[in-house]
Design an enzyme around this catalytic site. Structure first.
Site, PDB file in Angstrom:
ATOM      1  N   ARG A 118      -5.694   3.483   4.435  1.00  0.00           N
ATOM      2  CA  ARG A 118      -5.353   2.456   3.449  1.00  0.00           C
ATOM      3  C   ARG A 118      -5.754   1.112   4.028  1.00  0.00           C
ATOM      4  O   ARG A 118      -6.245   1.029   5.130  1.00  0.00           O
ATOM      5  CB  ARG A 118      -3.873   2.484   3.064  1.00  0.00           C
ATOM      6  CG  ARG A 118      -3.574   3.343   1.816  1.00  0.00           C
ATOM      7  CD  ARG A 118      -2.495   2.717   0.926  1.00  0.00           C
ATOM      8  NE  ARG A 118      -2.868   1.388   0.463  1.00  0.00           N
ATOM      9  CZ  ARG A 118      -1.982   0.419   0.212  1.00  0.00           C
ATOM     10  NH1 ARG A 118      -0.685   0.627   0.385  1.00  0.00           N
ATOM     11  NH2 ARG A 118      -2.396  -0.771  -0.210  1.00  0.00           N
ATOM     12  N   ASP A 151       3.560   2.428   6.080  1.00  0.00           N
ATOM     13  CA  ASP A 151       2.564   1.463   6.547  1.00  0.00           C
ATOM     14  C   ASP A 151       2.431   1.401   8.061  1.00  0.00           C
ATOM     15  O   ASP A 151       1.340   1.233   8.587  1.00  0.00           O
ATOM     16  CB  ASP A 151       2.916   0.053   6.041  1.00  0.00           C
ATOM     17  CG  ASP A 151       2.730  -0.077   4.541  1.00  0.00           C
ATOM     18  OD1 ASP A 151       1.932   0.685   3.978  1.00  0.00           O
ATOM     19  OD2 ASP A 151       3.389  -0.948   3.941  1.00  0.00           O
ATOM     20  N   GLU A 276       0.691 -14.556   2.784  1.00  0.00           N
ATOM     21  CA  GLU A 276       0.320 -13.388   3.577  1.00  0.00           C
ATOM     22  C   GLU A 276      -0.908 -12.730   2.971  1.00  0.00           C
ATOM     23  O   GLU A 276      -1.324 -13.048   1.858  1.00  0.00           O
ATOM     24  CB  GLU A 276       1.479 -12.399   3.712  1.00  0.00           C
ATOM     25  CG  GLU A 276       2.086 -11.895   2.426  1.00  0.00           C
ATOM     26  CD  GLU A 276       3.299 -11.004   2.690  1.00  0.00           C
ATOM     27  OE1 GLU A 276       4.118 -11.354   3.546  1.00  0.00           O
ATOM     28  OE2 GLU A 276       3.392  -9.951   2.044  1.00  0.00           O
ATOM     29  N   GLU A 277      -1.526 -11.827   3.738  1.00  0.00           N
ATOM     30  CA  GLU A 277      -2.683 -11.039   3.302  1.00  0.00           C
ATOM     31  C   GLU A 277      -3.770 -11.902   2.664  1.00  0.00           C
ATOM     32  O   GLU A 277      -4.226 -11.658   1.544  1.00  0.00           O
ATOM     33  CB  GLU A 277      -2.241  -9.927   2.359  1.00  0.00           C
ATOM     34  CG  GLU A 277      -1.376  -8.882   3.050  1.00  0.00           C
ATOM     35  CD  GLU A 277      -0.894  -7.770   2.150  1.00  0.00           C
ATOM     36  OE1 GLU A 277      -0.446  -6.744   2.692  1.00  0.00           O
ATOM     37  OE2 GLU A 277      -0.953  -7.914   0.908  1.00  0.00           O
ATOM     38  N   ARG A 292      -1.522 -14.152  -0.857  1.00  0.00           N
ATOM     39  CA  ARG A 292      -0.472 -13.479  -1.641  1.00  0.00           C
ATOM     40  C   ARG A 292       0.859 -14.172  -1.372  1.00  0.00           C
ATOM     41  O   ARG A 292       1.274 -14.284  -0.226  1.00  0.00           O
ATOM     42  CB  ARG A 292      -0.422 -12.004  -1.240  1.00  0.00           C
ATOM     43  CG  ARG A 292       0.792 -11.222  -1.721  1.00  0.00           C
ATOM     44  CD  ARG A 292       0.692  -9.779  -1.223  1.00  0.00           C
ATOM     45  NE  ARG A 292       1.891  -8.989  -1.498  1.00  0.00           N
ATOM     46  CZ  ARG A 292       2.020  -7.699  -1.193  1.00  0.00           C
ATOM     47  NH1 ARG A 292       1.016  -7.063  -0.594  1.00  0.00           N
ATOM     48  NH2 ARG A 292       3.130  -7.039  -1.475  1.00  0.00           N
ATOM     49  N   ASP A 293       1.497 -14.657  -2.438  1.00  0.00           N
ATOM     50  CA  ASP A 293       2.865 -15.171  -2.347  1.00  0.00           C
ATOM     51  C   ASP A 293       3.784 -14.038  -2.772  1.00  0.00           C
ATOM     52  O   ASP A 293       3.840 -13.676  -3.943  1.00  0.00           O
ATOM     53  CB  ASP A 293       3.033 -16.389  -3.259  1.00  0.00           C
ATOM     54  CG  ASP A 293       4.422 -17.011  -3.178  1.00  0.00           C
ATOM     55  OD1 ASP A 293       5.401 -16.262  -2.929  1.00  0.00           O
ATOM     56  OD2 ASP A 293       4.549 -18.229  -3.394  1.00  0.00           O
ATOM     57  N   GLY A 297       5.832 -16.786  -6.266  1.00  0.00           N
ATOM     58  CA  GLY A 297       4.790 -17.019  -7.254  1.00  0.00           C
ATOM     59  C   GLY A 297       3.882 -15.847  -7.528  1.00  0.00           C
ATOM     60  O   GLY A 297       3.526 -15.097  -6.620  1.00  0.00           O
ATOM     61  N   ASP A 324      -1.946 -12.394  -9.323  1.00  0.00           N
ATOM     62  CA  ASP A 324      -1.120 -11.417  -8.623  1.00  0.00           C
ATOM     63  C   ASP A 324      -0.569 -10.371  -9.589  1.00  0.00           C
ATOM     64  O   ASP A 324      -0.641 -10.511 -10.813  1.00  0.00           O
ATOM     65  CB  ASP A 324       0.031 -12.121  -7.892  1.00  0.00           C
ATOM     66  CG  ASP A 324       0.465 -11.374  -6.634  1.00  0.00           C
ATOM     67  OD1 ASP A 324       0.055 -10.206  -6.454  1.00  0.00           O
ATOM     68  OD2 ASP A 324       1.217 -11.953  -5.836  1.00  0.00           O
ATOM     69  N   ARG A 371      -0.497  -1.447 -10.187  1.00  0.00           N
ATOM     70  CA  ARG A 371      -1.827  -1.479  -9.585  1.00  0.00           C
ATOM     71  C   ARG A 371      -2.743  -0.497 -10.314  1.00  0.00           C
ATOM     72  O   ARG A 371      -3.184   0.513  -9.771  1.00  0.00           O
ATOM     73  CB  ARG A 371      -1.730  -1.177  -8.101  1.00  0.00           C
ATOM     74  CG  ARG A 371      -0.899  -2.206  -7.342  1.00  0.00           C
ATOM     75  CD  ARG A 371      -0.666  -1.842  -5.895  1.00  0.00           C
ATOM     76  NE  ARG A 371       0.178  -2.838  -5.231  1.00  0.00           N
ATOM     77  CZ  ARG A 371       0.524  -2.815  -3.957  1.00  0.00           C
ATOM     78  NH1 ARG A 371       0.102  -1.812  -3.183  1.00  0.00           N
ATOM     79  NH2 ARG A 371       1.288  -3.762  -3.436  1.00  0.00           N
ATOM     80  N   TYR A 406      -5.310  -2.839  -3.321  1.00  0.00           N
ATOM     81  CA  TYR A 406      -5.682  -4.108  -2.704  1.00  0.00           C
ATOM     82  C   TYR A 406      -7.134  -4.445  -3.062  1.00  0.00           C
ATOM     83  O   TYR A 406      -7.946  -3.571  -3.370  1.00  0.00           O
ATOM     84  CB  TYR A 406      -5.570  -4.023  -1.181  1.00  0.00           C
ATOM     85  CG  TYR A 406      -4.177  -4.172  -0.621  1.00  0.00           C
ATOM     86  CD1 TYR A 406      -3.039  -4.043  -1.426  1.00  0.00           C
ATOM     87  CD2 TYR A 406      -3.988  -4.441   0.733  1.00  0.00           C
ATOM     88  CE1 TYR A 406      -1.764  -4.189  -0.898  1.00  0.00           C
ATOM     89  CE2 TYR A 406      -2.718  -4.582   1.281  1.00  0.00           C
ATOM     90  CZ  TYR A 406      -1.605  -4.454   0.454  1.00  0.00           C
ATOM     91  OH  TYR A 406      -0.353  -4.599   0.982  1.00  0.00           O
TER      92      TYR A 406
END
Length: 469
Positions: A118, A151, A276-277, A292-293, A297, A324, A371, A406
């Protein structure tokens, strides 16, 4: 012809032949000496001065064989000067995106030994593109693949293959990592690899195949990084790292790295509340990231990095069509460029966007809640005008009936401009597909084009009923 004449004739011919042979030997000797000395010189493109070739470089030189009668001379050709990348060319003007690569990892796993992965991404050195992913320490048709939805385990490693080559058993494991970023500075690869305990993880910095530096967790709450490529400008590489709550205030820092060594660390500043990310791209003379928030948000944070003075600024993408997931529907979604929109901010997904003058290109899931599906489009005024919603050049990459995941950006330098490309992670298995016990992915990759293009959908495509359990 009398005997005396014969003797004179033979003598003259012999003398002529001897003279020619003597001159040839002199020519060979001069050529040999000239080539012998010239093999240790190369012209410097910077100032046209003659520079000696370093002995250590000779093993990488190309050898040309020059034949002169019965003499063999090896001539060393000095290699091109390897330089740091500066990404100073303009961004390519594009009309949309065209298909570039698809690895079909899940379909191939039905009958072959393919890694469970992943968090994939793509990055290129000056000559070739590579795909990366975080492996789960097992192939799919293996009982160790059970419960690979998690993860962070110590068996996860960063995998690296040429783009389009699935992660087979011969794949190189670059480092131990459950979070990572990679980039090439023009001379060598830098890999940022995070692993260890959630409350005390370590980030290792590997440059040119050697461990050069490391840093430990600074907030004791899952130190993590971009899950896509970092960016190097003139030998300085930048990587965004976060440590702290995934649904509250966290401590984000931008690390500046030179040949694997941390040379400076800057704290996040500006109006972004949670970062992040990040998906980062060169915007000469600096670096720009879309992140990414995961707290407040569904509009994406923007982080601008000044490579020269280490200063940082941040805000949010202005487009009212937010990137997002989850998010509100497009009629009610909003963004004012400065602050999180406080709409379904908790949770999210890695994504990307990039500026194009006052406009913005972006990608997102088609579903506003899950997703599923993937689309790209351009928002007129989406970079500079608050809550802009005028959408053009929409493309479907994955139809809404199929899963995505992602996504992130990578940049490719052409002869005259820098092109933007993106990848989409196509997740399969758990949690949604409970017939199997594993979770893995394949990828599809598109790049910007100034030409025309058609339509389609490029999902993972594996029949889950044909897959190992």
């Amino acid at each position: 012809m009398n005997p005396n004449q014969k003797i004179i004739t033979i003598g003259s011919v012999s003398l002529t032949i001897a003279t020619v042979c003597f001159l040839m030997q002199i020519a060979i000797l001069v050529t040999t000496v000239t080539l012998h000395f010239k093999q240790y010189e190369c012209d410097s493109p910077a100032n046209n001065q003659v520079m000696p070739c370093e002995p250590i470089i000779i093993e990488r030189n190309i050898t040309e064989i020059v034949y002169l009668t019965n003499t063999t001379i090896e001539k060393e050709i000095c290699p091109k000067l390897v330089e740091y990348r500066n990404w100073s060319k303009p961004q390519c003007k594009i009309t949309g995106f065209a298909p570039f690569s698809k690895d079909n990892s899940i379909r191939l796993s039905a009958g072959g030994d393919i890694w469970v992965t992943r968090e994939p991404y793509v990055s290129c050195d000056p000559g070739k593109c590579y795909q990366f992913a975080l492996g789960q320490g097992t192939t799919l048709d293996n009982k160790h693949s059970n419960d690979t939805i998690h993860d962070r385990i110590p068996h996860r490693t960063l995998l690296m293959n040429e783009l389009g080559v699935p992660f087979h058993l011969g794949t190189r494991q670059v480092c131990i990592a459950w979070s990572s970023s990679s980039c090439h500075d023009g001379k060598a690869w830098l890999h940022v690899c995070v692993t260890g305990d959630d409350k005390n993880a370590t980030a290792s910095f590997i440059y040119d195949g050697r461990l050069v530096d490391s840093i430990g967790s600074w907030s004791q709450n899952i130190l993590r990084t971009q899950e896509s490529e970092c960016v190097c400008i003139n030998g300085t590489c930048t990587v965004v790292m976060t440590d702290g709550s995934a649904s509250g205030r966290a401590d984000t820092r931008i690390l500046f790295i030179e040949e694997g060594k941390i040379v400076h660390i800057s704290p996040l500043s500006g109006s972004a509340q949670h970062v992040e990310e990040c998906s980062c791209y060169p915007r000469y003379p600096g670096v720009r990231c879309i992140c990414r928030d995961n707290w407040k948000g569904s509009n994406r944070p923007v982080v601008d990095i000044n490579v020269k003075d280490y200063s940082i600024d941040s805000r949010y993408v202005c487009s009212g069509l937010v990137g997002d997931t989850p998010r509100n529907n497009d009629r009610s979604s909003n963004s004012n460029c400065r602050n999180p929109n406080n709409d379904k901010g908790n949770h999210g997904v890695k994504g990307w966007a990039f500026d194009d003058g006052n406009d913005v290109w972006m990608g997102r899931t088609i579903s506003k809640d899950s997703r599923s599906g993937y689309e790209t489009f351009k928002v007129i005024g989406g970079w500079s005008t608050p809550n802009s919603k005028s959408q053009i050049n929409r493309q479907v990459i994955v139809d809404s009936d199929n899963r995505s995941g992602y996504s992130g950006i990578f940049s490719v330098e052409g002869k005259s401009c820098i092109n933007r490309c993106f990848y989409v992670e196509l997740i399969r298995g758990r949690e949604q597909e409970t017939r199997v016990w594993w979770t893995s992915n394949s990828i599809v990759v598109f790049c910007g084009t100034s030409g025309t293009y058609g339509t389609g959908s490029w999902p993972d495509g594996a029949d889950i009923n044909l897959m190992p359990i």
